[in-house]
Design a protein around this motif. Structure first.
Motif, PDB file in Angstrom:
ATOM      1  N   VAL A 184       3.555  17.265 -19.374  1.00 60.39           N
ATOM      2  CA  VAL A 184       4.927  16.780 -19.248  1.00 60.39           C
ATOM      3  C   VAL A 184       4.984  15.601 -18.294  1.00 60.39           C
ATOM      4  N   ARG A 189      25.355  17.370 -13.558  1.00 63.25           N
ATOM      5  CA  ARG A 189      25.161  18.628 -14.263  1.00 63.25           C
ATOM      6  C   ARG A 189      25.594  19.802 -13.402  1.00 63.25           C
ATOM      7  N   GLU A 245       9.856  25.091  -8.193  1.00 65.61           N
ATOM      8  CA  GLU A 245       9.567  25.713  -9.484  1.00 65.61           C
ATOM      9  C   GLU A 245      10.065  27.146  -9.497  1.00 65.61           C
ATOM     10  N   TRP A 294      21.721   6.761 -14.684  1.00 69.54           N
ATOM     11  CA  TRP A 294      20.589   7.177 -15.516  1.00 69.54           C
ATOM     12  C   TRP A 294      21.092   8.084 -16.620  1.00 69.54           C
ATOM     13  N   PRO A 295      20.501   7.980 -17.813  1.00 71.77           N
ATOM     14  CA  PRO A 295      20.957   8.856 -18.895  1.00 71.77           C
ATOM     15  C   PRO A 295      20.639  10.322 -18.549  1.00 71.77           C
ATOM     16  N   ILE A 296      21.397  11.207 -19.184  1.00 65.16           N
ATOM     17  CA  ILE A 296      21.215  12.618 -18.881  1.00 65.16           C
ATOM     18  C   ILE A 296      19.789  13.054 -19.229  1.00 65.16           C
ATOM     19  N   HIS A 297      19.246  12.480 -20.276  1.00 64.74           N
ATOM     20  CA  HIS A 297      17.877  12.843 -20.642  1.00 64.74           C
ATOM     21  C   HIS A 297      16.948  11.669 -20.477  1.00 64.74           C
ATOM     22  N   LYS A 322      11.902  17.975 -17.979  1.00 63.00           N
ATOM     23  CA  LYS A 322      12.471  17.466 -19.223  1.00 63.00           C
ATOM     24  C   LYS A 322      13.433  16.316 -18.980  1.00 63.00           C
ATOM     25  N   MET A 323      14.144  16.371 -17.879  1.00 68.80           N
ATOM     26  CA  MET A 323      15.132  15.331 -17.588  1.00 68.80           C
ATOM     27  C   MET A 323      14.976  14.953 -16.128  1.00 68.80           C
ATOM     28  N   PRO A 324      15.082  13.699 -15.836  1.00 70.66           N
ATOM     29  CA  PRO A 324      14.767  13.280 -14.481  1.00 70.66           C
ATOM     30  C   PRO A 324      15.799  13.658 -13.427  1.00 70.66           C
ATOM     31  N   THR A 325      17.063  13.701 -13.768  1.00 71.55           N
ATOM     32  CA  THR A 325      18.044  13.884 -12.700  1.00 71.55           C
ATOM     33  C   THR A 325      18.870  15.142 -12.896  1.00 71.55           C
ATOM     34  N   ARG A 347       6.775  17.773  -5.264  1.00 72.28           N
ATOM     35  CA  ARG A 347       7.477  18.201  -6.476  1.00 72.28           C
ATOM     36  C   ARG A 347       6.787  19.392  -7.105  1.00 72.28           C
ATOM     37  N   GLU A 348       7.039  19.582  -8.400  1.00 69.87           N
ATOM     38  CA  GLU A 348       6.407  20.717  -9.066  1.00 69.87           C
ATOM     39  C   GLU A 348       4.917  20.477  -9.185  1.00 69.87           C
ATOM     40  N   LEU A 349       4.210  21.545  -9.457  1.00 70.85           N
ATOM     41  CA  LEU A 349       2.777  21.481  -9.694  1.00 70.85           C
ATOM     42  C   LEU A 349       2.481  20.494 -10.819  1.00 70.85           C
ATOM     43  N   PRO A 354      17.063  15.116 -25.867  1.00 74.81           N
ATOM     44  CA  PRO A 354      16.734  13.709 -25.727  1.00 74.81           C
ATOM     45  C   PRO A 354      16.514  12.966 -27.033  1.00 74.81           C
ATOM     46  N   ASP A 401      -0.970  24.970  -3.685  1.00 79.37           N
ATOM     47  CA  ASP A 401      -0.610  26.135  -2.867  1.00 79.37           C
ATOM     48  C   ASP A 401      -0.968  25.915  -1.406  1.00 79.37           C
ATOM     49  N   TYR A 456      13.213  20.150  -6.412  1.00 79.16           N
ATOM     50  CA  TYR A 456      12.020  20.235  -7.251  1.00 79.16           C
ATOM     51  C   TYR A 456      11.229  21.500  -6.977  1.00 79.16           C
ATOM     52  N   ASN A 509       9.535  11.076 -15.899  1.00 83.86           N
ATOM     53  CA  ASN A 509      10.197   9.905 -16.462  1.00 83.86           C
ATOM     54  C   ASN A 509      11.348   9.500 -15.538  1.00 83.86           C
ATOM     55  N   PRO A 545      14.546   5.789 -16.239  1.00 88.66           N
ATOM     56  CA  PRO A 545      13.734   6.352 -17.315  1.00 88.66           C
ATOM     57  C   PRO A 545      13.344   5.285 -18.331  1.00 88.66           C
ATOM     58  N   ARG A 579     -15.909  -1.781 -27.784  1.00 89.33           N
ATOM     59  CA  ARG A 579     -16.903  -0.788 -28.176  1.00 89.33           C
ATOM     60  C   ARG A 579     -18.216  -0.978 -27.448  1.00 89.33           C
ATOM     61  N   ARG A 633       5.683  31.912  -1.628  1.00 87.50           N
ATOM     62  CA  ARG A 633       5.058  31.442  -0.397  1.00 87.50           C
ATOM     63  C   ARG A 633       6.078  31.034   0.661  1.00 87.50           C
TER      64      ARG A 633
END
Lengths: 512, 568, 160
Positions: free
Chosen positions: A344, B215, B141, A509-512, B208-211, A337-339, B242, A94, B139, A347, A498, A196, B124
């Motif tokens: 999660v 979409r 939220e 890149w793949p969708i997921h 969940k998905m990078p790009t 980016r996000e917090l 996925p 923040d 990106y 990737n 990914p 160990r 904010r």
């Protein structure tokens, strides 16, 4: 009358104050020019007179000063950012958002800080390459090369520790990766079955993070390193670095300098006098300085007063870097980016770009890529001045035509080998894909990273035998590592997607 | 030479000045909110009827505004642009100067709740794009929520069903009706075949998905809201997920999709009340929720079938423990024809679509469509074998409980809930309906509370014994005579039940942990060995130092001599 | 001083001033000055992270004549008189302690300042009377006190 004197003194105050600060006249004569430099603690990091060769633009390209300039910008912007940054897991993100949105100039200052970091890393890399290729690590300068290596490591450590502070996804996962690289000695101890009892990797990792996972403890440690310890170390060691350059008689320069090499650089008419090898009277103090001793009443060979030309040159470089950072900061925002979310993973989770070459190697073997090869590379770099003790002329790029030839050949060789190994690995996989049950030891010993190193060492040996020169062999090895590092960094940045799979373009890149 | 460097300085300085000025302009003079506030000020002048109102208009400052909510950790600067949000005279204006529709602000004081608690978005931020957070490439939220989806945020605070949230209510009912929790669990309740959906509302493209590339169509449908786009896709097109998914495509109507999306969106870590809607079914037949026990060894003739049953059926069916979401399956093999049973277990949807009379009856009775679990022929054989003879299984549970799994479960419980539970338990906070505190009769071994009464059972291990469901049922509908009397007209609310449950869960976990301290002893042993060997090493070191030392002090000779002379 | 001057070698006359030189000097100085100016602005954020300066106290009908309500969190007392409402800040004008609202007077616990029922200084080091704050009516009829806006002592607001 003391009273009138008192009032006169008040009137004279501006003048006397100025004279007490600047204790010399206008820098017009050689003497006053020297005084400008000598009587100022900051300017006296340079000597009063410098070799004309120092100012040759194509020689240093100002890379060292560029790195120092970006470091200065980083300190100023960093101190500003510290006003608002809160090193707490709950507040850090923040506070960065607040810097972006409601702090006057906050977004610009943060962007500047980010961009100056990148400029600094690039210039430090290039500065190292310049010093190597001009053989400036030779003779008395061996130890200064080591100090330079330390500065290089601190630079990377500084930018790495700063990477975590925004506490966003990018930071969190990049640092997770790097922390695991630091802990990769576990791979070896696991193999020996002694983890160990003797868990070096885990120990290093927990010391860096202050815990098993990245959390509040890691954040406060990184903050402590980034804002106090490392900058302090940097300033101290940087001072030593610069001071030693000064004590070594300025920048390295060739023994024989042709007049045409100095074309366009100012001349001091009084310095035409050539050294006499048996002077009748010399400055005794100069014994402390390595090199030949100058005559009394005669200007030393081919030098000019450093005031003002050297300072103008350095200031121009500073302003140039500042301008570059301003432009970049205006147009491109620092990423956020996000917090951070420990549940999660990103990737692909990529380290900062300057570590991506390493991350590519790490994807083959964490131990070799993360610890082994960097150690070999750093150790090899550090030992260069001690292993290559050939007497030769310093201060020219690639020394001579043979050096140029070896460099070009090495560039071609390492490009082909690196791209070849990468292509092979992408296309056919590696040992684990063919023999699923293979021992981890085999992977540690034989992986694309070690194969590359082996190829480069072989090449350097060939050069050593062929040219009978340690210097040329060192050039070959250094070039190979440099080019290979650049290619790996590029490859990991643009062609790894990914799951660290290979892709030509990001749109594939793949969708997921 | 000199000139070259001076030119660089000149050019660089000009560039620096230019860009500093540009940056200053961008930040101070080009902001949209300034224009909006100017417009609002003009409107205030326009509307002013007397001198006092004119003066207010004149005094209106053009500046950044915000609502700071320290308790929620939010700073909502939305009111920087939406300045007229509380000004009911501005009903006729266009956004962002429109006043808030409805009477919501009467009950929700803006200075107490802020904006983003209900609407999401980046509180904010002070630019339109960043505040609405709708650009999927940035990106950001929590993008701003539009009309039906905003309902999902009401449950952040409101435990009870609201009439204002029809889509949410519909989605919640659908989630139960369509049998989603046969595979999906929410806060530990439900099947384990599919992913846990406890915090699914927080998921987005970026995590969940990078790009976000390729979409655009989907994102445009949701105004660039990545969270909703992800949820929508997860519901409508399971194949796009996925991993190799077992989920089959279900043809939902648009209303159903909207309802489910709203419901899933509401499942986030910020949700205070967790009620997936199964508890009403549960309370009639209190039973523990059998989780898939990895730690137990299963032997016996029907063990394979038991495993299949455990994996697939147990979220809805029991064998001999009564009806739950679906019917009790004890003796089912005798009741139904084999062919029908086989078909219904494997492809329930087929029979329902074919309007099979028995299937339709069941649907009518239980109101939940049985899900196709994707069983193979062999699975069905085994499960029928098990159902035929459920006693032919011996489950040997290993004594050691898997604490790691348990811990993973408790992570879902928020500390606020636990502390609320502690307060309720001790009576520091009163139950809403006036029931007595638990402490009066029950004792619990926990550092958080004083020891309690001994009238009733010790509750320290109650959670691990009875499970969340069983305990919940007891709390809601006490079967014990004394307790029944005490809480007769004073039942606990859902919220209170979950709080007390959270506390009891914590207590039982803590006690389990205390039971397993062997590892630390082992660690102590290692320390002892290290210490001893270190000591030994130190002795060795001392020995090295002492090896050449005289065994008498230096002046002992002198001393001896003196003694001797004294003797003489 | 004269001695020092004597020691100096006479400076050479500066004969030619290059335009480039002056221009460079001034642009560089102004660019760095601008940067400095910008960073001097940096430490004061556009918004402070504190609670709002205005707060709602309810409707006018909640304050029949003679009521007195203390808003502890905001350190404000709202009194209702026959001639209108007034809000008096409870922050001592001396060094910012919070004064105790008692019957017909305010006492400051820190340095002993005493204020009368209208906030005038009766005794003690405070330089100014207690601040009277502005009360305004929102369009929906609710009243709002603005801590940041003071009004002359004795100002009362009449609302319907």
């Amino acid at each position: 009358m003391s009273l009138t004197e008192f009032f006169k003194n008040i009137l004279r105050l501006p003048k006397t104050l100025k004279e007490s600060i600047i204790r010399h006249g206008k820098p017009t004569s050689d003497r006053t020019k020297s005084e400008v430099v000598m009587s100022n603690i900051f300017l006296h990091i340079h000597s009063t007179r410098i070799q004309r060769y120092t100012l040759k633009k194509t020689f240093t390209m100002g890379l060292g000063v560029m790195a120092a300039a970006s470091f200065f910008i980083l300190i100023v912007t960093g101190i500003l950012l510290m006003i608002y940054y809160k090193p707490s897991v709950d507040l850090a993100y923040d506070s960065i958002k607040d810097i972006q949105f409601i702090v006057p100039g906050g977004r610009f200052v943060r962007n500047m800080h980010r961009w100056a970091t990148n400029v600094m890393i690039v210039t430090v890399f290039l500065h190292m390459a310049r010093v190597f290729y001009t053989a400036a690590y030779k003779r008395t300068r061996s130890f200064n090369w080591l100090i330079g290596m330390a500065l290089f490591c601190i630079t990377l450590a500084l930018s790495f520790t700063g990477y975590l502070l925004p506490w966003d996804q990018l930071a969190y996962w990049a640092v997770t990766i790097c922390a695991n690289i630091a802990g990769s000695a576990r791979e070896l101890t696991d193999l020996l079955g002694i983890t160990r009892y003797f868990d070096v990797g885990g120990l290093i990792k927990t010391i860096i993070l202050g815990s098993e996972e990245i959390g509040q403890d890691a954040l406060i440690r990184f903050y402590w390193l980034h804002c106090a310890v490392l900058p302090l170390l940097m300033i101290v060691i940087l001072s030593v670095h610069v001071w030693r350059v000064r004590k070594d008689g300025g920048l390295a320069r060739p023994d024989e300098i042709k007049p045409e090499e100095l074309a366009g650089i100012e001349v001091d008419e009084k310095a035409e006098e050539v050294f006499n090898n048996a002077p009748q009277k010399t400055y005794g103090l100069m014994c402390l300085v390595k090199g030949k001793t100058p005559l009394v009443n005669k200007g030393p060979e081919d030098t000019i007063p450093s005031w003002p030309i050297l300072f103008i040159a350095e200031f121009s470089i500073f302003m140039f870097i500042l301008a570059i950072c301003c432009v970049l900061a205006y147009f491109i925002d620092a990423p956020l980016r996000e917090l951070a979310n420990a549940a999660v993973p990103e990737n692909p989770a990529k380290a900062p770009w300057y570590f991506l070459g390493l991350q590519e190697l790490v994807s083959y073997s964490a131990l070799m890529g993360g610890v082994g090869i960097p150690t070999i590379a750093l150790l090899g770099l550090a030992l260069i001045p001690y292993l290559d003790r050939e007497e030769q002329s310093v201060g020219r790029w690639f020394d001579n035509p043979t050096g140029i030839k070896v460099t070009i050949n090495s560039v071609l060789y390492s490009s082909i080998v690196t791209i070849g190994v990468l292509a092979f690995t992408v296309k056919f996989g590696w040992l684990r894909n063919w023999f699923p049950d293979i021992s981890q030891l085999a992977i540690i010993l034989i992986n694309p990273g070690t194969v590359l190193v082996a190829f480069f060492v072989l090449w350097s040996m060939i050069c050593m035998v062929k040219y009978d020169s340690t210097r040329l062999s060192a050039i070959a090895l250094f070039t190979c590592f440099l080019i290979s590092f650049a290619i790996l960094t590029y490859f990991a940045t643009y062609h790894r997607g990914p799951n660290w799979d290979f892709f030509w373009l990001k749109s594939q890149w793949p969708i997921h | 030479m000199d000139k070259f460097f001076r030119k660089i300085i000149l050019a660089s300085s000009l560039v620096i000045i230019l860009f500093l000025l540009l940056a200053a302009w961008r930040e101070n003079l080009s902001m949209d909110w300034q224009k909006y506030q100017q417009k609002y000020k003009q409107e205030l002048f326009h509307l002013a009827q007397n001198d006092q109102e004119k003066q207010t208009a004149e005094e209106y400052e053009i500046k950044l505004r915000q609502i700071v909510l320290p308790k929620l950790g939010r700073s909502d600067r939305c009111v920087t642009c939406h300045v007229a949000i509380e000004d009911i005279r501005m009903d006729h204006m266009e956004q962002p100067l429109k006043s808030h529709p409805g009477d919501y602000l009467d009950k929700h004081d803006l200075n107490e709740t802020g904006c983003t608690v209900c609407h999401d978005g980046q509180g904010r931020a002070i630019t339109v794009d960043a505040a609405h957070a709708r650009d999927p490439h940035e990106y950001w939220e929590k993008p701003l929520l539009d009309k039906p989806f905003i309902e999902s945020n009401c449950v952040r605070c409101h435990a009870n069903t609201l009439t204002q949230t029809p889509n949410y209510n519909y989605g919640k009912a659908l989630f139960k009706k369509k049998g989603c929790f046969a595979c999906h669990s929410i806060r530990g309740l439900g099947g384990a075949k599919g992913p846990d959906l406890s915090d699914i509302g927080d998921a987005s493209f970026h995590v969940k998905m990078p790009t976000a590339e390729n979409r655009e169509g989907l994102l445009n449908r949701f105004n660039g809201n990545v969270n909703l786009a992800y949820l929508h896709e997860a519901i409508v097109d399971p194949a796009a997920q996925p991993k190799e998914t077992l989920m089959q495509k279900v043809d939902f109507s648009d209303d159903e999709v909207a309802g489910l999306t709203v419901y899933l969106k509401s499942l986030s870590s910020q949700r205070r009340v967790m009620d997936i809607g199964v508890s009403e079914v549960q309370s009639s037949t209190p039973l523990t929720f059998p989780t898939k026990s990895k730690a137990s060894e299963v032997t016996g003739a029907s063990s394979k079938g038991y495993a299949v049953f455990n994996d697939n059926c147990i979220s809805c069916h029991t064998v001999g423990d009564g009806d739950r979401v679906g019917p009790d399956l004890k003796g089912i093999v005798g009741r139904r024809k084999m062919k029908w049973l086989r078909e219904f277990i494997q492809y329930p949807s087929k029979l329902i679509n074919a309007k099979d009379p028995i299937a339709m009856d069941l649907l009518k009775k239980y109101d939940v469509v049985m899900t196709d679990m994707g069983l193979t022929d062999e699975d069905v054989d085994e499960v029928i074998k098990y159902l035929k003879n459920p006693e032919a299984v011996t489950v040997v549970s290993k004594v050691k409980t898997d604490t790691k799994d348990q811990e993973a479960l408790t992570q879902g419980v928020s500390p606020e809930q636990v502390s609320k539970g502690i307060a309720l338990y001790q009576g520091k906070q009163r139950f809403v309906n006036g029931g007595p505190s638990c402490l009066a009769c029950h004792n619990v071994k926990s550092p958080d509370v004083f020891s309690g009464g001994l009238l009733a059972k010790d509750l320290t291990t109650s959670f691990s014994r009875l499970g969340g469901m069983g305990l919940g049922a007891i709390l809601k509908n006490p079967p014990f005579p004394v307790m029944k009397k005490a809480y007769k007209d004073k039942p606990l609310t859902e919220d209170e039940v979950s709080a007390v449950l959270a506390f009891l869960e914590k207590v039982s976990l803590e006690n389990q942990k205390e039971g397993g301290k062997e590892s630390s002893i082992e660690f102590g042993l290692i320390l002892l060995v290290i210490g001893l060997s270190g000591l030994f090493g130190l002795f060795l070191l001392y020995f090295l130092f002492w090896i050449n030392k005289k065994n008498k002090s230096v002046n002992s000779k002198v001393y001896d001599r003196q003694l001797k002379s004294e003797d003489d | 001083m004269s001695e020092e001057e004597h020691c100096k070698i006479k400076p050479e006359e500066v004969t030619r001033r290059d335009f480039l030189k002056t221009a460079t000097m001034w642009t560089a100085a102004s660019s760095l000055g601008l940067a400095l100016l910008g960073s001097l602005k940096f430490p004061k954020p556009a918004l402070f992270p504190d609670i709002p300066k205005t707060f709602k106290i309810g409707k006018a009908s909640d304050f029949p004549v003679g009521t007195e309500k203390v808003f502890k969190e905001k350190s404000v007392v709202v009194q209702s008189h026959r001639d209108g409402l007034c809000a008096i800040s409870l922050i001592c004008t001396h060094l910012g302690c919070i004064v105790k609202a008692e019957r017909k007077k305010f006492d400051c616990p820190c340095h002993g300042t005493k204020f009368d029922d209208e906030g005038r200084v009766v005794y003690g080091p405070a330089p100014k009377p207690l601040e009277w704050l502005k009360i305004s009516q929102l369009p929906d009829g609710k009243l709002e006190v603005n801590i940041a806006k003071s009004v002359p002592l004795g100002t009362k607001f009449l609302f319907s």
